[in-house]
Write a protein that holds these residues in place. Structure first.
Motif, PDB file in Angstrom:
ATOM      1  N   LYS A   1      -4.769 -49.896  27.692  1.00  0.00           N
ATOM      2  CA  LYS A   1      -5.368 -48.579  27.958  1.00  0.00           C
ATOM      3  C   LYS A   1      -5.237 -47.666  26.745  1.00  0.00           C
ATOM      4  N   GLU A   2      -4.157 -47.789  25.999  1.00  0.00           N
ATOM      5  CA  GLU A   2      -3.951 -46.955  24.812  1.00  0.00           C
ATOM      6  C   GLU A   2      -5.022 -47.220  23.758  1.00  0.00           C
ATOM      7  N   MET A   3      -5.517 -48.467  23.672  1.00  0.00           N
ATOM      8  CA  MET A   3      -6.522 -48.810  22.676  1.00  0.00           C
ATOM      9  C   MET A   3      -7.925 -48.364  23.077  1.00  0.00           C
ATOM     10  N   GLN A   4      -8.123 -48.037  24.345  1.00  0.00           N
ATOM     11  CA  GLN A   4      -9.450 -47.655  24.836  1.00  0.00           C
ATOM     12  C   GLN A   4     -10.040 -46.480  24.059  1.00  0.00           C
TER      13      GLN A   4
ATOM     14  N   ASP B   1     -11.751 -60.306  28.880  1.00  0.00           N
ATOM     15  CA  ASP B   1     -11.397 -59.372  29.952  1.00  0.00           C
ATOM     16  C   ASP B   1     -10.698 -58.127  29.419  1.00  0.00           C
ATOM     17  N   ASN B   2     -11.247 -57.575  28.320  1.00  0.00           N
ATOM     18  CA  ASN B   2     -10.692 -56.376  27.689  1.00  0.00           C
ATOM     19  C   ASN B   2      -9.240 -56.553  27.264  1.00  0.00           C
ATOM     20  N   GLN B   3      -8.948 -57.731  26.739  1.00  0.00           N
ATOM     21  CA  GLN B   3      -7.599 -58.016  26.245  1.00  0.00           C
ATOM     22  C   GLN B   3      -7.522 -57.925  24.723  1.00  0.00           C
ATOM     23  N   LEU B   4      -8.656 -58.143  24.044  1.00  0.00           N
ATOM     24  CA  LEU B   4      -8.703 -58.075  22.582  1.00  0.00           C
ATOM     25  C   LEU B   4      -9.808 -57.115  22.167  1.00  0.00           C
ATOM     26  N   LEU B   5      -9.508 -56.276  21.202  1.00  0.00           N
ATOM     27  CA  LEU B   5     -10.455 -55.296  20.687  1.00  0.00           C
ATOM     28  C   LEU B   5     -10.902 -55.758  19.301  1.00  0.00           C
ATOM     29  N   ILE B   6     -12.206 -55.676  19.026  1.00  0.00           N
ATOM     30  CA  ILE B   6     -12.718 -56.077  17.725  1.00  0.00           C
ATOM     31  C   ILE B   6     -13.351 -54.877  17.041  1.00  0.00           C
TER      32      ILE B   6
ATOM     33  N   THR C   1     -18.641 -51.383   8.110  1.00  0.00           N
ATOM     34  CA  THR C   1     -19.565 -51.569   6.993  1.00  0.00           C
ATOM     35  C   THR C   1     -19.496 -50.346   6.102  1.00  0.00           C
ATOM     36  N   VAL C   2     -19.605 -50.591   4.810  1.00  0.00           N
ATOM     37  CA  VAL C   2     -19.521 -49.525   3.816  1.00  0.00           C
ATOM     38  C   VAL C   2     -20.622 -49.749   2.784  1.00  0.00           C
ATOM     39  N   GLU C   3     -21.401 -48.707   2.505  1.00  0.00           N
ATOM     40  CA  GLU C   3     -22.469 -48.808   1.506  1.00  0.00           C
ATOM     41  C   GLU C   3     -21.937 -48.481   0.117  1.00  0.00           C
ATOM     42  N   MET C   4     -20.886 -49.180  -0.288  1.00  0.00           N
ATOM     43  CA  MET C   4     -20.306 -48.976  -1.605  1.00  0.00           C
ATOM     44  C   MET C   4     -19.737 -50.316  -2.058  1.00  0.00           C
ATOM     45  N   PRO C   5     -20.218 -50.857  -3.181  1.00  0.00           N
ATOM     46  CA  PRO C   5     -19.789 -52.196  -3.600  1.00  0.00           C
ATOM     47  C   PRO C   5     -18.275 -52.355  -3.747  1.00  0.00           C
ATOM     48  N   GLU C   6     -17.564 -51.295  -4.128  1.00  0.00           N
ATOM     49  CA  GLU C   6     -16.117 -51.410  -4.333  1.00  0.00           C
ATOM     50  C   GLU C   6     -15.330 -51.484  -3.030  1.00  0.00           C
ATOM     51  N   ALA C   7     -15.955 -51.103  -1.924  1.00  0.00           N
ATOM     52  CA  ALA C   7     -15.266 -51.108  -0.628  1.00  0.00           C
ATOM     53  C   ALA C   7     -15.854 -52.227   0.242  1.00  0.00           C
ATOM     54  N   PRO C   8     -15.025 -53.160   0.686  1.00  0.00           N
ATOM     55  CA  PRO C   8     -15.549 -54.311   1.426  1.00  0.00           C
ATOM     56  C   PRO C   8     -15.858 -54.006   2.888  1.00  0.00           C
ATOM     57  N   ASP C   9     -16.854 -54.714   3.432  1.00  0.00           N
ATOM     58  CA  ASP C   9     -17.068 -54.727   4.876  1.00  0.00           C
ATOM     59  C   ASP C   9     -15.961 -55.575   5.482  1.00  0.00           C
ATOM     60  N   GLY C  10     -15.545 -55.236   6.690  1.00  0.00           N
ATOM     61  CA  GLY C  10     -14.428 -55.964   7.277  1.00  0.00           C
ATOM     62  C   GLY C  10     -14.543 -56.164   8.772  1.00  0.00           C
ATOM     63  N   VAL C  11     -13.674 -57.021   9.285  1.00  0.00           N
ATOM     64  CA  VAL C  11     -13.559 -57.293  10.713  1.00  0.00           C
ATOM     65  C   VAL C  11     -12.073 -57.306  11.053  1.00  0.00           C
ATOM     66  N   CYS C  12     -11.732 -56.630  12.150  1.00  0.00           N
ATOM     67  CA  CYS C  12     -10.345 -56.612  12.630  1.00  0.00           C
ATOM     68  C   CYS C  12     -10.329 -56.976  14.104  1.00  0.00           C
ATOM     69  N   VAL C  13      -9.293 -57.675  14.520  1.00  0.00           N
ATOM     70  CA  VAL C  13      -9.049 -57.960  15.924  1.00  0.00           C
ATOM     71  C   VAL C  13      -7.701 -57.344  16.280  1.00  0.00           C
ATOM     72  N   TYR C  14      -7.687 -56.572  17.362  1.00  0.00           N
ATOM     73  CA  TYR C  14      -6.480 -55.886  17.820  1.00  0.00           C
ATOM     74  C   TYR C  14      -6.029 -56.494  19.144  1.00  0.00           C
ATOM     75  N   GLY C  15      -4.737 -56.641  19.288  1.00  0.00           N
ATOM     76  CA  GLY C  15      -4.184 -57.137  20.531  1.00  0.00           C
ATOM     77  C   GLY C  15      -2.749 -56.692  20.671  1.00  0.00           C
ATOM     78  N   CYS C  16      -2.145 -57.090  21.784  1.00  0.00           N
ATOM     79  CA  CYS C  16      -0.750 -56.690  22.006  1.00  0.00           C
ATOM     80  C   CYS C  16       0.042 -57.827  22.601  1.00  0.00           C
ATOM     81  N   ASP C  17       1.332 -57.709  22.468  1.00  0.00           N
ATOM     82  CA  ASP C  17       2.291 -58.611  23.083  1.00  0.00           C
ATOM     83  C   ASP C  17       2.897 -57.840  24.241  1.00  0.00           C
ATOM     84  N   ALA C  18       2.421 -58.115  25.445  1.00  0.00           N
ATOM     85  CA  ALA C  18       2.834 -57.346  26.615  1.00  0.00           C
ATOM     86  C   ALA C  18       4.336 -57.410  26.856  1.00  0.00           C
TER      87      ALA C  18
END
Length: 150
Positions: free
Chosen positions: A12-15, A48-53, A57-74
């Motif tokens: 719920k905190e990540m919502q 089931d809303n257990q992992l957040l992705i 995207t950034v329109e600047m060559p020096e800054a990379p586009d990225g992907v992150c996955v967030y989760g928790c250890d209950a």
């Protein structure tokens, strides 16, 4: 059967992050980086809303586009972020979120990093700062502001 703790409250905190955001990054003493930057946070399909992705995207060559996955250890009440970007950088960050604060941090090569942010009361703005330590103390890398689009 062992009674397993659930992650309901932690998730719920990540919502508050779910949605589309514009981003403004500003280096110390400088002007905001040029070009458009966006981040989208959504619950990963099939979890089931257990992992957040997060996809950014950034329109600047020096800054990379990225992907992150967030989760928790209950069981431990801890959060983690798995980060990767188009440079083939892969990192694991520890994380806390709640009470209007969001923090990420990691120790390791080539530098230790940390992000500290405040979430607005209405949940539509996140003001944060990335810092790094390359062995000579913590220094600001850049300020990062998220503004909710939807």
């Amino acid at each position: 059967m062992i009674d397993q703790p659930t992650a309901e409250q932690a998730l719920k905190e990540m919502q508050v992050l779910v949605g589309e955001w514009s981003q403004t990054a500003t280096p110390p003493g400088g002007e905001p980086w040029p070009g458009e930057a966006k981040a989208t946070f959504e619950w990963l399909e099939g979890t089931d809303n257990q992992l957040l992705i997060e996809r950014s995207t950034v329109e600047m060559p020096e800054a990379p586009d990225g992907v992150c996955v967030y989760g928790c250890d209950a069981a431990n009440g801890t959060y983690y972020q798995l980060y990767t970007d188009e440079r083939n950088v892969c990192r694991v960050y520890q994380m806390t979120i709640g009470n209007g604060e969001w923090k990420l941090w990691r120790e390791g090569e080539p530098s230790s990093q940390r992000f500290t942010a405040t979430l607005s009361d209405d949940g539509n703005r996140i003001e944060g700062r990335w810092e790094l330590d390359e062995g000579d103390g913590w220094k600001t890398d850049f300020d990062l502001v998220y503004t909710r689009i939807s």
